[in-house]
Design a protein around this motif. Structure first.
Motif, PDB file in Angstrom:
ATOM      1  N   HIS A  50       0.867  -1.176   0.000  1.00 34.59           N
ATOM      2  CA  HIS A  50       0.000   0.000   0.000  1.00 34.59           C
ATOM      3  C   HIS A  50       0.907   1.231   0.000  1.00 34.59           C
ATOM      4  CE1 HIS A  50      -3.690  -2.101   1.787  1.00 34.59           C
ATOM      5  NE2 HIS A  50      -2.753  -3.040   1.774  1.00 34.59           N
ATOM      6  N   ARG A  69      -7.762   2.007   2.221  1.00 31.51           N
ATOM      7  CA  ARG A  69      -9.042   1.373   2.546  1.00 31.51           C
ATOM      8  C   ARG A  69      -9.680   0.819   1.282  1.00 31.51           C
ATOM      9  NH1 ARG A  69     -11.695   6.230   5.458  1.00 31.51           N
ATOM     10  NH2 ARG A  69     -13.301   5.551   4.025  1.00 31.51           N
ATOM     11  N   PRO A  70     -10.443  -0.259   1.392  1.00 29.91           N
ATOM     12  CA  PRO A  70     -11.169  -0.787   0.219  1.00 29.91           C
ATOM     13  C   PRO A  70     -11.991   0.320  -0.441  1.00 29.91           C
ATOM     14  CG  PRO A  70     -11.320  -2.335   2.031  1.00 29.91           C
ATOM     15  CD  PRO A  70     -10.662  -1.083   2.585  1.00 29.91           C
ATOM     16  N   GLY A  71     -11.937   0.345  -1.771  1.00 27.69           N
ATOM     17  CA  GLY A  71     -12.695   1.344  -2.525  1.00 27.69           C
ATOM     18  C   GLY A  71     -12.046   2.708  -2.594  1.00 27.69           C
ATOM     19  N   HIS A  72     -10.759   2.833  -2.214  1.00 29.67           N
ATOM     20  CA  HIS A  72     -10.110   4.142  -2.189  1.00 29.67           C
ATOM     21  C   HIS A  72      -8.833   4.231  -3.024  1.00 29.67           C
ATOM     22  CE1 HIS A  72     -12.897   4.715   1.121  1.00 29.67           C
ATOM     23  NE2 HIS A  72     -12.678   6.006   0.990  1.00 29.67           N
ATOM     24  N   HIS A  87      -7.348  -8.361  -5.266  1.00 32.14           N
ATOM     25  CA  HIS A  87      -7.237  -7.037  -4.657  1.00 32.14           C
ATOM     26  C   HIS A  87      -7.935  -5.924  -5.433  1.00 32.14           C
ATOM     27  CE1 HIS A  87      -3.694  -9.186  -2.786  1.00 32.14           C
ATOM     28  NE2 HIS A  87      -4.506  -8.918  -1.790  1.00 32.14           N
ATOM     29  N   PHE A  89     -10.841  -5.043  -5.213  1.00 32.05           N
ATOM     30  CA  PHE A  89     -11.796  -4.327  -4.345  1.00 32.05           C
ATOM     31  C   PHE A  89     -11.178  -3.075  -3.726  1.00 32.05           C
ATOM     32  CE2 PHE A  89     -10.142  -5.307  -0.153  1.00 32.05           C
ATOM     33  CZ  PHE A  89      -9.370  -6.443  -0.380  1.00 32.05           C
ATOM     34  N   PHE A  90      -9.867  -2.922  -3.807  1.00 36.60           N
ATOM     35  CA  PHE A  90      -9.246  -1.704  -3.268  1.00 36.60           C
ATOM     36  C   PHE A  90      -9.480  -0.491  -4.168  1.00 36.60           C
ATOM     37  CE2 PHE A  90      -6.567  -4.603  -0.721  1.00 36.60           C
ATOM     38  CZ  PHE A  90      -6.682  -3.966   0.510  1.00 36.60           C
ATOM     39  N   ARG A  92     -11.031   2.514  -6.174  1.00 41.79           N
ATOM     40  CA  ARG A  92     -12.200   3.397  -6.052  1.00 41.79           C
ATOM     41  C   ARG A  92     -12.926   3.405  -7.388  1.00 41.79           C
ATOM     42  NH1 ARG A  92     -11.304   7.719  -9.108  1.00 41.79           N
ATOM     43  NH2 ARG A  92      -9.202   8.537  -9.376  1.00 41.79           N
TER      44      ARG A  92
END
Length: 175
Positions: A50, A69-72, A87, A89-90, A92
């Motif tokens: 990350h 954060r997931p989605g960002h 991965h 889902f990470f 955005r």
């Protein structure tokens, strides 16, 4: 601030790409936080990094936690197709994914392994994919800044690493 996920399996160079991006951020006057997970990497397990990169001069925008954060995530570099599945889902909404995958023409996909293999350096697929992503303008830095950092920290494989990175840049402009 730009949030980046680098994902792959052990031995694909996730940590080197992360180091290259982080050092480029520092060299270009940005703040960076990063975190790596590589527990079972030597048994073919997932490796994920990350990164959060922000301009230093903007008060209140410096990252306070290294984890995305997931989605960002703004960018996901998937060094293996399974990494995208594991991965994705990470990302955005509107984030950009770049994936090393063969047999697909999906946007952001490139057979980086085949290109690296044609250069005689199969282990450099990570840098081919990074060049491909850098050419898109999706990263916080430009290709020249990454090349400067790569030339400095590339060690004894610098020339082959630069060739792989440039092959990724070239692939981005291919029809």
């Amino acid at each position: 601030m730009q949030q980046i996920i680098v994902s792959g399996i052990g031995g694909q160079g996730v940590l080197f790409v992360t180091k290259l991006l982080a050092q480029t951020a520092v060299d270009t006057g940005r703040s960076v936080l990063l975190s790596e997970t590589h527990g079972m990497a030597q048994r073919g397990g997932n490796v994920i990094s990350h990164l959060k990169v922000a301009p230093r001069e903007q008060s209140g925008t410096s990252p306070v936690s290294p984890l995305v954060r997931p989605g960002h995530a703004d960018v996901l570099l998937a060094l293996h197709p399974d990494a995208l599945a594991a991965h994705g889902f990470f990302l955005r909404p509107g984030g950009r994914a770049f994936c090393n995958a063969s047999g697909t023409t999906a946007e952001g996909s490139l057979d980086a392994s085949a290109i690296a293999g044609s250069l005689g350096s199969a282990v450099s697929a990570n840098l081919v994919l990074l060049g491909f992503a850098a050419a898109s303008g999706a990263l916080f830095c430009d290709p020249a800044q990454l090349e400067t950092t790569l030339a400095r920290i590339g060690g004894k494989r610098t020339e082959s690493s630069l060739a792989a990175f440039r092959a990724g840049l070239k692939a981005a402009s291919a029809p």
